[in-house]
Design an enzyme around this catalytic site. Structure first.
Site, PDB file in Angstrom:
ATOM      1  N   ASP A  51       0.922  -1.255  -0.158  1.00 37.57           N
ATOM      2  CA  ASP A  51      -0.116   0.098  -0.006  1.00 37.57           C
ATOM      3  C   ASP A  51       0.843   1.374   0.084  1.00 37.57           C
ATOM      4  O   ASP A  51       1.515   1.527   0.980  1.00 37.57           O
ATOM      5  CB  ASP A  51      -0.822  -0.047   1.276  1.00 37.57           C
ATOM      6  CG  ASP A  51      -2.070   1.086   1.127  1.00 37.57           C
ATOM      7  OD1 ASP A  51      -2.050   1.903   0.240  1.00 37.57           O
ATOM      8  OD2 ASP A  51      -2.824   0.802   2.168  1.00 37.57           O
ATOM      9  N   ASP A  52       0.779   1.992  -0.953  1.00 33.64           N
ATOM     10  CA  ASP A  52       1.646   3.249  -1.312  1.00 33.64           C
ATOM     11  C   ASP A  52       3.208   3.137  -1.572  1.00 33.64           C
ATOM     12  O   ASP A  52       3.708   3.806  -1.089  1.00 33.64           O
ATOM     13  CB  ASP A  52       1.371   4.193  -0.101  1.00 33.64           C
ATOM     14  CG  ASP A  52      -0.050   4.754  -0.066  1.00 33.64           C
ATOM     15  OD1 ASP A  52      -0.735   4.417  -1.092  1.00 33.64           O
ATOM     16  OD2 ASP A  52      -0.513   5.565   0.509  1.00 33.64           O
ATOM     17  N   CYS A  91      -6.170   5.100  -2.899  1.00 33.95           N
ATOM     18  CA  CYS A  91      -6.280   3.766  -2.755  1.00 33.95           C
ATOM     19  C   CYS A  91      -7.296   2.958  -3.136  1.00 33.95           C
ATOM     20  O   CYS A  91      -7.291   2.141  -3.943  1.00 33.95           O
ATOM     21  CB  CYS A  91      -6.384   3.604  -1.146  1.00 33.95           C
ATOM     22  SG  CYS A  91      -4.575   3.803  -0.373  1.00 33.95           S
ATOM     23  N   ASP A 384      -0.696  -0.598  -4.739  1.00 37.20           N
ATOM     24  CA  ASP A 384      -1.608   0.020  -5.421  1.00 37.20           C
ATOM     25  C   ASP A 384      -1.456   1.446  -6.177  1.00 37.20           C
ATOM     26  O   ASP A 384      -2.000   1.767  -7.008  1.00 37.20           O
ATOM     27  CB  ASP A 384      -2.945   0.157  -4.189  1.00 37.20           C
ATOM     28  CG  ASP A 384      -2.416   0.934  -3.231  1.00 37.20           C
ATOM     29  OD1 ASP A 384      -1.233   1.275  -3.243  1.00 37.20           O
ATOM     30  OD2 ASP A 384      -3.227   1.140  -2.198  1.00 37.20           O
ATOM     31  N   ASN A 385      -0.535   2.152  -5.462  1.00 34.58           N
ATOM     32  CA  ASN A 385       0.090   3.434  -5.956  1.00 34.58           C
ATOM     33  C   ASN A 385       1.333   3.635  -5.170  1.00 34.58           C
ATOM     34  O   ASN A 385       1.786   3.204  -4.238  1.00 34.58           O
ATOM     35  CB  ASN A 385      -1.163   4.504  -6.022  1.00 34.58           C
ATOM     36  CG  ASN A 385      -1.623   4.849  -4.852  1.00 34.58           C
ATOM     37  OD1 ASN A 385      -2.868   4.367  -4.485  1.00 34.58           O
ATOM     38  ND2 ASN A 385      -1.190   4.988  -3.561  1.00 34.58           N
TER      39      ASN A 385
END
Length: 403
Positions: A51-52, A91, A384-385
């Protein structure tokens, strides 16, 4: 080995891979919700999702910060330098795209998540009744005969439905261990479902509430314990997703790592538009023009958060190592087909060289060969990014950069 691919080519590869695996699924089969017979010659698929996690700021420097991932996966695989599905650095929209393979702009209004709120369809009713029900890769995989498994963060507004617990389980998943809400490391709830488990009361999902005791409640370790317990016994072929909260805020590493990397700092001035000049800011949107320069105090906060993000990824790296060891040590028996007679081989040779070579590699009688589950598993690692520190004077924010 690295390939610099245009976004369209990466997108094609990603979709081709998943839809090739599930090519035998037709629309009528999905509507019937009938699982096809498992095909033992299909590869397992393991999607590892952080995540991130960013590229430009260096946390994807696996050789330096995630050596197990680097040695066990990256050195044996291919790195796609432009993420195909991260078109919105938020997200929920990114995750809804990963789950469906769809872009926001290509869908009817209201079907995809456009932000992290219920009204933005992040686990909103339109999402649950439309795409989640019919169009995620879990639905296609399940219909193609795959055992499906999800553990970790799902969508930011995901929650347990106490009035109808079964509605808490997204369609298409046989095993479910989903985090309620956004990324956390302590003080959270997990929704678990496994129709074969004796822990499920009356076959219904169970909600687990966690507090703040380490190591018992530290979410990345909770995910580690659960996934290592379940993966070895999943009926093959399987599709498994492990989605850590890491390194998303609140950027909480394990206590044993909280002093690591004391002198590491973000690239800072080496980054484009870091703490952008006044002249540069004048050309930007009026909202960005309201931002002041990044002070020394803010820069020190950025440094602390940056280190904690790297520290938290150590737990993910160790978890990946344990998964690899588990899959290596778990046998996967595969029956070999009987060899065809000479006439059949000649017929096959005239129609398909691939079937002929497959036949010639078979044994003369039906036997079984034992390989490890790892030999039969395709592993994909992504985020996700991405994230940013100080670009355009934005101290902490998300970006699209992801591999």
């Amino acid at each position: 080995m690295k390939l610099k691919l245009k976004l369209s080519l990466v997108l094609f590869f990603f979709f081709f891979f998943f839809f090739f695996c599930f090519a035998s699924v037709d629309a009528d089969a999905i509507k019937r919700k009938k699982r096809k017979k498992r095909k033992q010659n299909q590869n397992n698929i393991l999607l590892l999702l952080t995540d991130d996690q960013d590229i430009i700021l260096g946390s994807f420097n696996t050789k330096k910060y995630m050596p197990i991932l680097h040695k066990e996966i990256k050195e044996y695989g291919i790195t796609f330098e432009q993420g195909a599905l991260t078109h919105v650095p938020i997200c929920c929209p990114s995750r809804s795209s990963i789950l469906t393979g769809k872009y926001l702009h290509s869908q009817p209004e209201g079907s995809m998540a456009i932000n992290n709120s219920i009204t933005g369809n992040c686990y909103g009713q339109q999402w649950k009744s439309n795409l989640e029900k019919n169009s995620t890769f879990a639905v296609y995989a399940q219909q193609a005969g795959y055992t499906t498994f999800y553990a970790g963060k799902y969508l930011n507004q995901y929650h347990y439905n106490s009035s109808d617990p079964m509605e808490s389980i997204p369609n298409g998943w046989d095993y479910w261990y989903g985090l309620e809400g956004n990324s956390r490391y302590y003080n959270y709830s997990i929704v678990e479902y496994d129709e074969h488990s004796s822990k499920m009361m009356n076959g219904l999902p169970k909600q687990h509430k966690h507090a703040d005791k380490y190591p018992y409640d530290y979410l990345p370790l909770v995910l580690q314990n659960y996934t290592l317990d379940k993966l070895a016994s999943l009926p093959e072929p399987w599709l498994a997703v492990i989605a850590w909260p890491t390194p998303h805020g609140p950027f909480t590493p394990e206590p044993k790592y909280d002093k690591d990397y004391p002198n590491v700092i973000p690239p800072g001035n080496d980054m484009p538009n870091y703490n952008a000049t006044t002249d540069s800011m004048e050309s930007k949107h009026w909202l960005l023009r309201q931002l002041g320069i990044i002070t020394n105090h803010t820069a020190n906060q950025i440094d602390d958060i940056y280190r904690n993000r790297l520290r938290s990824l150590k737990t993910v790296d160790n978890h990946i190592g344990k998964i690899i060891d588990l899959l290596k040590s778990t046998s996967s028996k595969k029956k070999k087909k009987k060899k065809k007679n000479k006439d059949e081989d000649e017929d096959d040779e005239s129609t398909s060289s691939s079937s002929s070579s497959s036949s010639s590699s078979s044994s003369s009688s039906s036997t079984s060969s034992s390989t490890s589950v790892l030999d039969r598993t395709v592993i994909i690692y992504t985020s996700d990014n991405g994230f940013q520190f100080g670009q355009h004077r934005l101290a902490i924010d998300k970006v699209r950069n992801v591999t």
